[in-house]
Enzyme design. Sequence first.
Site, short mmCIF file in Angstrom:
data_model
loop_
_atom_site.label_atom_id
_atom_site.label_comp_id
_atom_site.label_asym_id
_atom_site.label_seq_id
_atom_site.Cartn_x
_atom_site.Cartn_y
_atom_site.Cartn_z
N ASN A 154 1.43 35.43 -19.68
CA ASN A 154 1.17 37.07 -19.87
C ASN A 154 1.35 37.64 -19.16
OD1 ASN A 154 -1.63 36.53 -19.99
ND2 ASN A 154 -1.82 38.94 -19.99
N GLN A 182 3.54 35.08 -25.61
CA GLN A 182 4.69 35.59 -25.09
C GLN A 182 6.34 34.84 -24.76
OE1 GLN A 182 4.80 38.51 -22.64
NE2 GLN A 182 2.78 39.11 -23.35
N SER A 202 2.44 36.96 -32.11
CA SER A 202 1.78 38.67 -32.03
C SER A 202 3.35 38.91 -32.59
CB SER A 202 1.31 39.62 -31.19
OG SER A 202 1.42 40.47 -30.98
N GLY A 203 3.48 39.80 -33.74
CA GLY A 203 4.53 40.45 -33.75
C GLY A 203 5.51 41.44 -33.25
N HIS A 204 3.82 42.37 -32.79
CA HIS A 204 5.42 43.44 -31.36
C HIS A 204 5.88 43.35 -30.15
CE1 HIS A 204 1.72 44.25 -28.85
NE2 HIS A 204 1.33 43.49 -29.44
N THR A 240 -6.61 42.65 -47.86
CA THR A 240 -5.45 43.04 -48.77
C THR A 240 -4.53 43.56 -47.33
OG1 THR A 240 -6.58 45.00 -49.92
CG2 THR A 240 -4.43 44.63 -49.33
N CYS A 328 -3.74 44.54 -22.05
CA CYS A 328 -4.59 44.92 -22.79
C CYS A 328 -5.98 45.34 -21.42
CB CYS A 328 -4.85 43.31 -23.07
SG CYS A 328 -3.22 42.82 -24.24
#
Length: 389
Positions: A154, A182, A202-204, A240, A328
């Site tokens: 990353n 990545q 990861s979506g973002h 949910t 991070c």
Amino acid sequence: MLKRTVYADNSATTRVSDNALHAMLPYFQEKFGNASSLHAAGREAARALIHARKQVADALNAEPNEIYFTSGGTEADNWAIKGGCAQQLKKGKRHIITTVFEHHAVLHCFELLEKSGFEVTYLPVSKDGYVTAQQVADAIRDDTALVSIMYANNEIGTIQPIAEIGKICRDKGVWFHTDAVQAVGNVPIDVKAQNIDMLSLSGHKIHAPKGIGVLYVRKGIVLQNLVDGGAQERNKRGGTENIASIVALGQAITDAAENVDAKVERLTKMRDRLIDGVLSAIPKSRLNGGREPRLCMSANFSFEGIEGEGMLLLLDMEGICASSGSACTSGSLDPSHVLMAIGLPHEIAHGSLRISFSEENTEEDVDYILEKLPPIIAKLRAMSPVWEG
């Protein structure tokens, strides 16, 4: 005159794409049912969940029942590692393998497991930021439970020999997990051909929203639950489902998989022009990590005689968004563990810059960075008490 803005921190996060945003919007106010409900609104949400699961599976060449939605890459890493080791411990396997320059989502899991009685082998990496399949083969023992090695780093963007490592693990009967946060969207991925047992994404990082991710788990592997409290995700993860973000992720990963070859071709040229331009214009600069194989959109530099924070602030004043390492750990004053792992001394590791592009960056963005960065480095060096250039 409006100041130009160049967003070049796409390894930290990406803008939600128009396609992903348009796909998810109806699930906030129009199609807002709970996918566990039996009525029409619930069934509509359940259909969207099924469709998105298939989209993710298709992008990875997996089966839909091998895809589990999570809150992001960190949760997916935690689930794969902790859940996998809990199962393997039942077979008496207490040895696990990773590298010294993984994301902290992986390293902290291994540190926790080490404290609870697992024996950990931390593989060193070369000065260019690579681990070899032979290192993994040499480290595997009869009691090895799990190998976890990131697909692409990353911070410095180096790509590891995942298919070769996967084959060694498969031949030896050891579960293999890769953090591909990545890599997804930046390299073609085929979990079957590459012998990957578990994969986190990861979506973002691929133009979907924050707070949504995936853990791929190969059929036949059973993980201990990480999140209990409901029957969602086939009784494996309670809570949910975040249907709107799941729908957006399905759209984003479909777009990423369809366009990956064109993206790699275009961004590799931009990346290489940036690398050549920086190294030729700025004395005492270096590229961190080998030139190839590396992610098409990422380059990490170190500059002697400066502190990364000052460089980032001056770049920000010029409208350039970049980073000095992993977002991070941006609050930490310690030098990057990744740069230390490839042998950089403290004082040079502190002066690092990560530039990471996406499909939305242009050649003009490269020109602007190459125009603004050299005088910023020169200004900081002129102010530095340790610069002797």
